[in-house]
Design a protein around this motif. Structure first.
Motif, PDB file in Angstrom:
ATOM      1  N   GLU A   1      26.823  20.773 -39.026  1.00 46.53           N
ATOM      2  CA  GLU A   1      28.231  20.832 -39.410  1.00 46.53           C
ATOM      3  C   GLU A   1      29.147  20.461 -38.242  1.00 46.53           C
ATOM      4  N   TYR A   2      28.811  20.921 -37.049  1.00 48.52           N
ATOM      5  CA  TYR A   2      29.597  20.603 -35.852  1.00 48.52           C
ATOM      6  C   TYR A   2      29.619  19.103 -35.619  1.00 48.52           C
ATOM      7  N   LEU A   3      28.455  18.471 -35.634  1.00 51.39           N
ATOM      8  CA  LEU A   3      28.370  17.031 -35.388  1.00 51.39           C
ATOM      9  C   LEU A   3      29.029  16.227 -36.504  1.00 51.39           C
ATOM     10  N   GLN A   4      28.878  16.679 -37.744  1.00 50.53           N
ATOM     11  CA  GLN A   4      29.541  15.979 -38.851  1.00 50.53           C
ATOM     12  C   GLN A   4      31.065  16.085 -38.740  1.00 50.53           C
ATOM     13  N   GLY A   5      31.546  17.213 -38.249  1.00 47.76           N
ATOM     14  CA  GLY A   5      32.979  17.371 -38.045  1.00 47.76           C
ATOM     15  C   GLY A   5      33.519  16.408 -37.005  1.00 47.76           C
ATOM     16  N   LEU A   6      32.704  16.059 -36.037  1.00 50.77           N
ATOM     17  CA  LEU A   6      33.115  15.122 -34.984  1.00 50.77           C
ATOM     18  C   LEU A   6      32.878  13.659 -35.356  1.00 50.77           C
ATOM     19  N   TYR A   7      31.745  13.378 -36.004  1.00 57.24           N
ATOM     20  CA  TYR A   7      31.314  11.993 -36.189  1.00 57.24           C
ATOM     21  C   TYR A   7      31.074  11.589 -37.639  1.00 57.24           C
ATOM     22  N   GLY A   8      31.322  12.473 -38.574  1.00 58.54           N
ATOM     23  CA  GLY A   8      31.020  12.161 -39.966  1.00 58.54           C
ATOM     24  C   GLY A   8      29.519  12.130 -40.157  1.00 58.54           C
ATOM     25  N   ASP A   9      29.045  11.297 -41.037  1.00 55.53           N
ATOM     26  CA  ASP A   9      27.603  11.212 -41.326  1.00 55.53           C
ATOM     27  C   ASP A   9      26.897  10.175 -40.460  1.00 55.53           C
ATOM     28  N   ALA A  10      27.399   9.947 -39.262  1.00 50.83           N
ATOM     29  CA  ALA A  10      26.821   8.931 -38.355  1.00 50.83           C
ATOM     30  C   ALA A  10      25.386   9.207 -38.017  1.00 50.83           C
TER      31      ALA A  10
END
Length: 95
Positions: free
Chosen positions: A86-95
């Motif tokens: 969730e943290y990474l998706q908040g920063l980068y989307g579904d990259a």
């Protein structure tokens, strides 16, 4: 629907150190799970880990030792994994 295979990135030496520094700076040198300070020299955590890990800023987070251990072998591993995702998706989307 056909899934595209993504190429893993494997960095070494100075490039890997620069990535580690960038991840720590992005995360304020704090564990993204509990907020504890993490020494900038501590290696970042790959997510996903294992055979699928890739040395990319969008796939690395700063974790303290305890949260890192919990992610790999603790009873709350799934919860920590989901928090990281969730943290990474908040920063980068579904990259």
């Amino acid at each position: 629907m056909m899934m595209m295979k993504t190429k893993k990135v494997k960095l070494y030496g100075e490039k890997l150190r620069k990535l580690n520094t960038a991840i720590h700076e992005r995360d304020g040198n704090c564990c993204i799970i509990c907020g504890r300070y993490v020494d900038p020299g501590e290696k970042f955590h790959h997510e996903p880990c294992g055979a699928l890990k890739s040395d990319e800023i969008s796939k690395g987070v700063t974790l303290c030792y305890d949260c890192h251990q919990e992610r790999h072998c603790g009873a709350g591993s799934r919860v920590v994994k989901e928090q990281i995702k969730e943290y990474l998706q908040g920063l980068y989307g579904d990259a």
